[in-house]
Motif scaffolding. Structure first.
Motif, PDB file in Angstrom:
ATOM      1  N   HIS A 103      36.562  59.631  33.303  1.00  0.00           N
ATOM      2  CA  HIS A 103      36.713  61.122  33.886  1.00  0.00           C
ATOM      3  C   HIS A 103      37.411  60.861  35.145  1.00  0.00           C
ATOM      4  O   HIS A 103      38.091  59.574  35.621  1.00  0.00           O
ATOM      5  CB  HIS A 103      35.614  61.195  34.431  1.00  0.00           C
ATOM      6  CG  HIS A 103      34.823  60.293  35.110  1.00  0.00           C
ATOM      7  ND1 HIS A 103      34.337  60.328  36.600  1.00  0.00           N
ATOM      8  CD2 HIS A 103      33.846  59.369  35.175  1.00  0.00           C
ATOM      9  CE1 HIS A 103      33.674  59.374  36.952  1.00  0.00           C
ATOM     10  NE2 HIS A 103      33.235  58.936  35.726  1.00  0.00           N
ATOM     11  N   ASP A 136      34.497  54.011  40.447  1.00  0.00           N
ATOM     12  CA  ASP A 136      33.635  55.017  39.436  1.00  0.00           C
ATOM     13  C   ASP A 136      34.719  56.301  39.523  1.00  0.00           C
ATOM     14  O   ASP A 136      34.471  56.993  40.323  1.00  0.00           O
ATOM     15  CB  ASP A 136      32.269  55.191  39.514  1.00  0.00           C
ATOM     16  CG  ASP A 136      31.508  55.985  38.976  1.00  0.00           C
ATOM     17  OD1 ASP A 136      32.536  56.787  37.457  1.00  0.00           O
ATOM     18  OD2 ASP A 136      30.188  56.563  39.125  1.00  0.00           O
ATOM     19  N   MET A 137      35.910  56.221  38.500  1.00  0.00           N
ATOM     20  CA  MET A 137      36.188  55.494  38.095  1.00  0.00           C
ATOM     21  C   MET A 137      37.650  55.254  38.219  1.00  0.00           C
ATOM     22  O   MET A 137      38.408  55.582  36.933  1.00  0.00           O
ATOM     23  CB  MET A 137      35.711  55.046  36.268  1.00  0.00           C
ATOM     24  CG  MET A 137      35.915  56.889  35.323  1.00  0.00           C
ATOM     25  SD  MET A 137      35.644  56.413  34.415  1.00  0.00           S
ATOM     26  CE  MET A 137      36.763  55.592  33.553  1.00  0.00           C
ATOM     27  N   GLU A 170      32.396  64.874  34.615  1.00  0.00           N
ATOM     28  CA  GLU A 170      31.516  64.434  34.432  1.00  0.00           C
ATOM     29  C   GLU A 170      30.199  63.474  35.543  1.00  0.00           C
ATOM     30  O   GLU A 170      29.237  63.917  35.303  1.00  0.00           O
ATOM     31  CB  GLU A 170      32.249  62.453  33.614  1.00  0.00           C
ATOM     32  CG  GLU A 170      31.285  61.597  33.524  1.00  0.00           C
ATOM     33  CD  GLU A 170      30.388  60.803  34.115  1.00  0.00           C
ATOM     34  OE1 GLU A 170      29.623  59.813  33.422  1.00  0.00           O
ATOM     35  OE2 GLU A 170      30.105  60.750  35.119  1.00  0.00           O
ATOM     36  N   GLU A 171      31.072  63.752  36.220  1.00  0.00           N
ATOM     37  CA  GLU A 171      29.949  63.681  37.423  1.00  0.00           C
ATOM     38  C   GLU A 171      28.772  65.216  37.951  1.00  0.00           C
ATOM     39  O   GLU A 171      28.003  64.331  38.716  1.00  0.00           O
ATOM     40  CB  GLU A 171      30.560  63.182  39.827  1.00  0.00           C
ATOM     41  CG  GLU A 171      32.011  61.878  38.839  1.00  0.00           C
ATOM     42  CD  GLU A 171      30.536  60.216  38.651  1.00  0.00           C
ATOM     43  OE1 GLU A 171      29.717  60.548  38.660  1.00  0.00           O
ATOM     44  OE2 GLU A 171      31.629  59.862  38.726  1.00  0.00           O
ATOM     45  N   ASP A 194      33.951  54.182  31.284  1.00  0.00           N
ATOM     46  CA  ASP A 194      33.328  54.256  32.266  1.00  0.00           C
ATOM     47  C   ASP A 194      31.508  53.819  32.216  1.00  0.00           C
ATOM     48  O   ASP A 194      31.544  53.786  32.275  1.00  0.00           O
ATOM     49  CB  ASP A 194      33.052  55.738  32.769  1.00  0.00           C
ATOM     50  CG  ASP A 194      32.001  55.980  34.019  1.00  0.00           C
ATOM     51  OD1 ASP A 194      32.077  54.974  35.047  1.00  0.00           O
ATOM     52  OD2 ASP A 194      31.755  57.164  33.806  1.00  0.00           O
TER      53      ASP A 194
END
Ligand SMILES: [Zn+2]
Length: 466
Positions: A103, A136-137, A170-171, A194
């Motif tokens: 991501h 991350d990441m 993604e987060e 990830d």
């Protein structure tokens, strides 16, 4: 050795005076390019609400095009204010494609807590690089882009297509993964860069490498108690706060049943070999006698391990009352659950309702609707073999084992579309050392070239594996 080969190939290009005689590139040679891209990537604040993901995707797309990827093979897929970048590394068409994904977005950073540092500026300090996203990441996202560029310039042609997917949320919402995953449901497998795979001990000795083959499911439940309310000078015992407090005590005391699968047993066996004390003994006993009650009790007493053998639920928010001098009309609590693979949201909801044992207390599922995924186990032998080889190039003999993580990621969207997905990240870390999502996020500098080595070894190996 490879430098020599490269020099030789370079001079041949000069001698022949024509372009497509391509040379192997060493990791040392591509490191400056990689660090330049990583520095830029960290500076682009790809947090939710700033809408910077498309700019970073454009930057990567331009780099990939300059390295030789056809425009037609680089695609951006807008989803709301963010987007996914999808790059197809065209192969010879022999066999199903595979996906490698990561991501581009990061969680926000509160600059005040970053000692002497700007979160969105890559900085080297001692053995570490610091910056939001460095662990991350963006470290791996950029490593994947760099590896695609490097392989392309080297003239590498895979047997089958490799599809690079970089998602943009993604987060937070994971909408981009969802949108992309359904288009690539026919891929043979996916690798999620990830993962938290490589673990060092306190002395930086590698302990093991985990292939993430499963995740816990994530769901929030709202527990609601109501009461008539009124003037606080006339205390009615029918009080929403008392009722909800009693219900929450019952949830606190309840443990969901012990669960396990092949991943649990394999990972406990491997982990216990590197540990000492009562927990190590319990993990070993559990692996030998699955479900052993005494071992389960010891494992369940450890907050870091209980989630490996049970669905867990915990109270995270509590709201009640509307005035200091009024009886409450309503009290609510959020209960956050991590559901063991195979469980369902509805079953956990029913169980919470049973535990509360009060029909007047409502247990409802919070929005957004939870999305659970299946496990990817057993790990496909071709993936296990190739990953093990790539890991052991760096750390000969290191144990590579399937693991389940207590968190959830983009992986479940690919799994839900029938694509077995494995979390593999080549960056090793000591437990708790990287501060992902927190202040002073960092990564050991040693992990950056090692990551380039890993992907450069692994992707071609899998492109030909059958
Ligand atoms: Zn991540």
């Amino acid at each position: 050795m490879s430098t020599y080969r490269t020099l030789l190939a370079g001079s041949l290009i000069l001698m022949l005076g024509c372009s497509p005689l391509l040379a192997a590139e060493t990791t040392a040679q591509v490191m400056p390019e990689y660090m330049g891209m990583l520095t830029h990537a960290i500076s682009v604040q790809t947090v939710k609400g700033k809408d910077q993901v498309p700019a970073l995707a454009r930057y990567f797309a331009d780099k990939l095009e300059a390295a030789g990827f056809a425009k037609a093979d680089i695609e951006t897929i807008p989803v709301g204010n963010t987007e996914a970048l999808v790059v197809r590394y065209r192969g010879k068409g022999e066999g199903k494609s595979f996906i490698v994904h990561g991501h581009m977005d990061v969680v926000p950073a509160n600059a005040e807590g970053w000692t002497d540092r700007q979160p969105f500026k890559l900085v080297r300090d001692g053995p570490y690089y610091y910056g939001r996203g460095v662990a991350d990441m963006k470290d791996q996202t950029v490593a994947l882009v760099e590896t695609f560029m490097r392989l392309k310039r080297e003239g590498f042609v895979p047997q089958r297509d490799i599809i690079l997917v970089l998602t943009g949320d993604e987060e937070t919402d994971e909408f981009t993964a969802e949108a992309v995953a359904k288009r690539f449901h026919d891929a043979e497998f996916a690798l999620d860069a990830d993962g938290w795979s490589g673990e060092y001990d306190a002395n930086l000795k590698p302990v093991m490498f985990g292939v993430v083959a499963a995740e816990k499911g994530y769901a929030d439940f709202l527990i609601t108690a109501t009461s008539p309310g009124g003037h606080s000078s006339e205390p009615n015992p029918d009080n929403a706060i008392y009722k909800l407090s009693a219900a929450m005590q019952k949830i606190a005391a309840y443990q969901f049943p012990v669960k396990y699968n092949g991943i649990t047993l394999a990972s406990f066996k491997a982990m216990s070999a590197h540990m000492h004390g009562p927990l190590a003994d319990a993990l070993r006993r559990f692996a030998g006698h699955p479900g052993d009650a005494k071992a389960a009790a010891v494992i369940s007493a450890d907050p870091a391990y209980v989630g490996q053998i049970r669905t867990t639920c915990v109270a995270t928010e509590f709201t009640s009352g509307h005035a200091r001098n009024a009886l409450p009309e309503k009290a609510t609590a959020n209960v956050n659950c991590r559901i063991f693979p195979g469980g369902t949201v509805a079953a956990v909801q029913q169980q919470l309702q049973r535990v509360v044992a009060d029909p007047a207390i409502e247990v409802s599922v919070q929005d957004p609707a939870p999305v659970l995924g299946p496990i990817s186990y057993p790990v496909q032998p071709q993936v296990m073999t190739a990953v093990t080889q790539a890991v052991r190039q760096r750390f000969p003999g290191l144990e590579v084992i399937p693991v389940m993580i207590p968190a959830s990621s983009d992986s479940r969207h690919f799994r839900n579309h029938g694509v077995p997905t494995y979390g593999v990240s080549p960056a090793f870390a000591k437990p708790g050392d990287v501060h992902a999502h927190g202040y002073n996020e960092r990564i050991l500098a040693s992990e950056l070239p090692a990551s380039l080595d890993f992907w450069h070894e692994l992707l071609p190996a899998l492109a030909k594996a059958k």
